[in-house]
Design an enzyme around this catalytic site. Structure first.
Site, PDB file in Angstrom:
ATOM      1  N   SER A  53       9.796   0.863   9.622  1.00  0.00           N
ATOM      2  CA  SER A  53       8.988   2.021   9.998  1.00  0.00           C
ATOM      3  C   SER A  53       9.162   2.423  11.456  1.00  0.00           C
ATOM      4  O   SER A  53       8.707   3.485  11.866  1.00  0.00           O
ATOM      5  CB  SER A  53       7.507   1.733   9.727  1.00  0.00           C
ATOM      6  OG  SER A  53       7.268   1.650   8.342  1.00  0.00           O
ATOM      7  N   ASP A  83      -4.792  -6.520   4.756  1.00  0.00           N
ATOM      8  CA  ASP A  83      -5.739  -7.615   5.005  1.00  0.00           C
ATOM      9  C   ASP A  83      -5.083  -8.989   5.147  1.00  0.00           C
ATOM     10  O   ASP A  83      -5.380  -9.712   6.099  1.00  0.00           O
ATOM     11  CB  ASP A  83      -6.786  -7.674   3.882  1.00  0.00           C
ATOM     12  CG  ASP A  83      -7.733  -6.489   3.909  1.00  0.00           C
ATOM     13  OD1 ASP A  83      -7.984  -5.956   5.011  1.00  0.00           O
ATOM     14  OD2 ASP A  83      -8.215  -6.090   2.838  1.00  0.00           O
ATOM     15  N   HIS A 108     -11.060  -1.094   7.484  1.00  0.00           N
ATOM     16  CA  HIS A 108     -11.685  -1.861   6.413  1.00  0.00           C
ATOM     17  C   HIS A 108     -12.279  -3.105   7.062  1.00  0.00           C
ATOM     18  O   HIS A 108     -11.687  -3.684   7.978  1.00  0.00           O
ATOM     19  CB  HIS A 108     -10.644  -2.240   5.357  1.00  0.00           C
ATOM     20  CG  HIS A 108     -11.165  -3.069   4.216  1.00  0.00           C
ATOM     21  ND1 HIS A 108     -12.418  -2.883   3.672  1.00  0.00           N
ATOM     22  CD2 HIS A 108     -10.611  -4.092   3.520  1.00  0.00           C
ATOM     23  CE1 HIS A 108     -12.602  -3.746   2.676  1.00  0.00           C
ATOM     24  NE2 HIS A 108     -11.526  -4.497   2.575  1.00  0.00           N
ATOM     25  N   GLU A 195     -13.850  -1.900  -6.453  1.00  0.00           N
ATOM     26  CA  GLU A 195     -12.486  -2.151  -6.936  1.00  0.00           C
ATOM     27  C   GLU A 195     -12.467  -3.095  -8.128  1.00  0.00           C
ATOM     28  O   GLU A 195     -11.774  -2.857  -9.123  1.00  0.00           O
ATOM     29  CB  GLU A 195     -11.644  -2.753  -5.806  1.00  0.00           C
ATOM     30  CG  GLU A 195     -11.335  -1.813  -4.660  1.00  0.00           C
ATOM     31  CD  GLU A 195     -10.726  -2.527  -3.469  1.00  0.00           C
ATOM     32  OE1 GLU A 195     -10.284  -1.836  -2.537  1.00  0.00           O
ATOM     33  OE2 GLU A 195     -10.689  -3.779  -3.469  1.00  0.00           O
ATOM     34  N   GLU A 227      -5.742   8.247 -26.687  1.00  0.00           N
ATOM     35  CA  GLU A 227      -7.203   8.256 -26.746  1.00  0.00           C
ATOM     36  C   GLU A 227      -7.861   7.348 -25.720  1.00  0.00           C
ATOM     37  O   GLU A 227      -8.976   7.630 -25.262  1.00  0.00           O
ATOM     38  CB  GLU A 227      -7.664   7.863 -28.159  1.00  0.00           C
ATOM     39  CG  GLU A 227      -7.221   8.819 -29.249  1.00  0.00           C
ATOM     40  CD  GLU A 227      -7.698  10.250 -29.015  1.00  0.00           C
ATOM     41  OE1 GLU A 227      -8.762  10.453 -28.383  1.00  0.00           O
ATOM     42  OE2 GLU A 227      -6.993  11.185 -29.456  1.00  0.00           O
TER      43      GLU A 227
END
Length: 344
Positions: A53, A83, A108, A195, A227
């Site tokens: 990155s 985390d 977070h 979650e 469905e």
């Protein structure tokens, strides 16, 4: 009611002349860095020398340093890495470069709440948690639209922690939509609970159970897929737009009656008791310890469960049926490309 903040409650001037060091350039990191930069703040990025990155951040004309140097230069250090590796990164690169008056920001509360990261008492510890993926946060910012965020102050060493958090939220664009006050404890525990019992764990288990019940009863897997899985998006979109009441208004009376009378038979008191046990394991730290231990031991159990789930019939059937719906694939490719662009 929760306390909410809006445009007039924050001002980026409280971070003027300061350096914001964004540690990580993944889904959240890239969006935070670019939004803050475009809001007029000085932003640098902290990434290991091996990170792919680095080139992405540099292409956006952002200065990139290794995490330790970024932390040394930063007045506000935004910890935007996943985390599991955060605690080790913090101990090695961030903690040695903290000096009195600096601020640590999180998106977070996991590592702070469970004390995997324990900052010194002379720094501010704050949180701004956007309620959307990073690529969406960036996309809406460029359109002049804000995304709601959560704000928390865990430690106010300078007496200016809230002002810094609101300035950061302003730079992200979140004050245009609204920022809700919470705590690291509340954000962490409710996030994990949502979650595990509803958004990921609950929904996935419900879909699989419904699909398998129909298939075992002799119905075609393709019909069961439509469905129990495919049409879920139609229902979720209605709930997203106007809540459960709007969804019930929009479906047939037959579906609404089945909702009232059969839903509580599926999600019954036994399920609620199980949810309470899951919440208890979140509150007492059992889940956090289990997850961190899983990561330090090589993720064998985690990868085994992932591989097993990927091999289920519902995945094979879905893969074939989605070929009939090219519009779904196009949307998936767009999201995947955005995530890949942002991934550390």
């Amino acid at each position: 009611m929760a306390k909410a903040y809006y445009e007039n409650d924050g001002d980026v001037k409280h971070l003027a002349g300061k350096t914001v060091a964004v540690i990580g350039y993944g889904s959240q990191g890239h969006a935070h860095a670019l939004n803050l930069r475009d809001s007029g703040l000085k932003v640098i990025v902290g990434l290991p020398a091996t990170s792919q990155s680095r080139a992405k951040a540099q292409a956006q004309k952002l200065e990139v340093f290794d995490p330790a140097e970024a932390a040394k230069r930063g007045d506000l250090i935004a910890m935007l890495v996943p985390d599991p590796p955060m605690a080790q990164l913090y101990k090695k690169d961030i903690e040695p470069n903290l000096t009195a008056g600096k601020a640590l920001l999180f998106a977070h509360g996991f590592n702070i709440h469970y004390k995997f990261v324990q900052p010194p008492k002379n720094v501010d510890v704050i949180m701004i948690a956007p309620k959307c993926p990073g690529h969406r946060l960036r996309e809406l910012f460029t359109e002049g639209i804000g995304v709601p965020s959560l704000l928390a102050v865990e430690q106010d060493a300078t007496g200016q922690a809230e002002q810094k958090a609101l300035a950061y939220a302003k730079g992200l664009g979140s004050l245009k939509a609204g920022v809700i006050r919470t705590t690291f404890k509340e954000e962490t525990e409710t996030d994990l609970f949502g979650e595990q019992t509803v958004l990921c764990g609950g929904v996935s288990a419900l879909i699989n159970s419904g699909f398998e019940t129909l298939v075992q009863a002799g119905y075609q897997p393709e019909i069961a897929y439509f469905e129990c899985l495919h049409e879920l998006k139609l229902i979720v979109d209605l709930i997203y737009q106007g809540g459960i009441k709007y969804m019930r208004y929009s479906v047939s009376d037959t579906a609404e009656y089945g909702d009232y009378t059969r839903g509580p038979r599926v999600i019954d008191d036994h399920v609620r008791e199980s949810m309470k046990k899951v919440l208890e394991e979140i509150q007492n730290g059992k889940f956090a310890k289990e997850w961190m231990d899983e990561n330090t031991s090589g993720r064998k159990k985690f990868m085994g469960m992932r591989n097993e789930a990927s091999a289920r019939l519902i995945e094979k059937v879905g893969s074939e049926l989605r070929k009939m719906m090219p519009w779904i694939q196009t949307a998936k490719e767009e999201v995947t490309a955005a995530q890949a662009q942002a991934r550390t």
